[in-house]
Structure formats: C-alpha cells, structure tokens
Design a protein around this motif. Structure first.
Motif: not given
Length: 201
Positions: A92-97
């Motif tokens: 969730g939240r940051r797709e790159d992470h």
C-alpha cells in the motif's frame, strides 16, 4: 529462528505473532507498531517519524542513501542468521516501495532464506525448487516468474495445470486455486507466490 521486519507502508491491523521472534522496526513503522508489537530494535534514517522511538536506535542512517530502511533490516536479519523472515507494513501507500519490497523477497531467496511479505490481503514469498503449500485448500494462489523465465517440473494440488514455462512478462500463473490440503510444484527459476487470504468462491 525467526525475524520480523516492520515497514512504513500500509499499517498491518491484524495481530502479529512475535513469540520467539526478533523484531526490527523501520523508521515510520513505529507510529503504527508501538504498543501493538514487541520491538527489539529500531533502525533507519528516521525521516518519517516525529518522535523518538523506544528502544532508541543504535545507529541513525543518512536520509540520502541508495537503499531503503527495509533493505537495511533485511540484510541485518540475514547476517544475524535468521532462517525465516516475516515482513509487515510493506504494501500500500507507495507502489514504488511495494515493488522494492518484492525485490527484498528475491534478495532473501538468493541468500537461501524464506522471507514472506504479509499484507491485509495476502502472503507473498519468492521461491525456487520444491515449493509446498499446506493448509491452503480453497485459496486463490498466483505464481509469477521473477527475474527471468521459470520452468515448472511438476505440479500437484492445483485446479489449473501450470504451464511448462512461465515466461517473464506473461500473466499465465495468475488466479489458480488450491484444491488439496497439500499442494506443491517444482520450479527451475525463481517465482513469486501470492497466497490470497480469502477463499475462492
């Protein structure tokens, strides 16, 4: 020996079993984990946290670095000899992470360690060779090649027969269903396995 890594993605709302585990809490994860999870060690650059964590970090990393706090924790856990690693708060939240966290699973697999990313919806791990799923009957499982093509040697206990080759970039392995209490397959080449927690309808 089990290690648990807590990340600053989507907070994990269910109970986390820390019995016998060593818990690494990365930076902003402390905001959702404090009081909920026993924490043995805090680490990271602490650019996402407005308070001093407890326990205090033994080292604060620079915010301008070419690796994530999650990678720091993973390498520390592998270096400490943990053979099983569970990661929470990685979706969730940051797709790159999130993509980066999937690569941490690959990194652990390369080191011969089973690392599992646990979200509210699924459990994800990277594997190669003989992969067994026990007690997952009725659940939707997806298998995707990771890092290149994967060749399937054998497959038992799934609704759909897996293809001889999972071509990197194909979606052939999405949404299979476990039909037996014990299911397994053997692969040459690393794969990502997604076990969806909801039983297939």
């Amino acid at each position: 020996m089990k290690a648990i890594i807590l990340l600053n993605g989507e907070p994990y709302k269910k109970e986390i079993d820390t019995d016998g585990a060593y818990v690494y809490c990365c930076d902003g994860a402390y905001a959702w984990a404090k009081g909920k999870v026993k924490i043995n060690e805090t680490l990271g650059d602490f650019d996402s946290l407005a308070e001093t964590p407890d326990p205090a970090p033994t080292e604060v990393y620079p915010s301008e670095k070419n690796y994530t706090d999650g990678e720091i924790a993973l390498l520390r856990a592998i270096g400490a000899g943990y053979s099983e690693i569970e990661i929470y708060g990685g979706g969730g939240r940051r797709e790159d992470h999130f993509i980066g966290n999937l690569h941490l699973l690959f990194r652990a697999c390369q080191a011969g360690v089973r690392a599992t990313l646990v979200t509210e919806y699924s459990r994800i791990f990277s594997g190669e060779g003989r992969i067994e799923l026990n007690g997952e009957k009725g659940k939707t499982v997806s298998v995707a090649p990771f890092g290149g093509n994967a060749h399937i040697i054998d497959c038992d206990g799934f609704y759909y027969k897996m293809p001889d080759t999972f071509f990197y970039g194909s979606t052939r392995g999405i949404s299979n269903v476990v039909t037996e209490e014990s299911a397994s397959f053997t692969t040459e080449g690393k794969v990502l396995v997604f076990v969806n927690e909801e039983v297939a309808v």
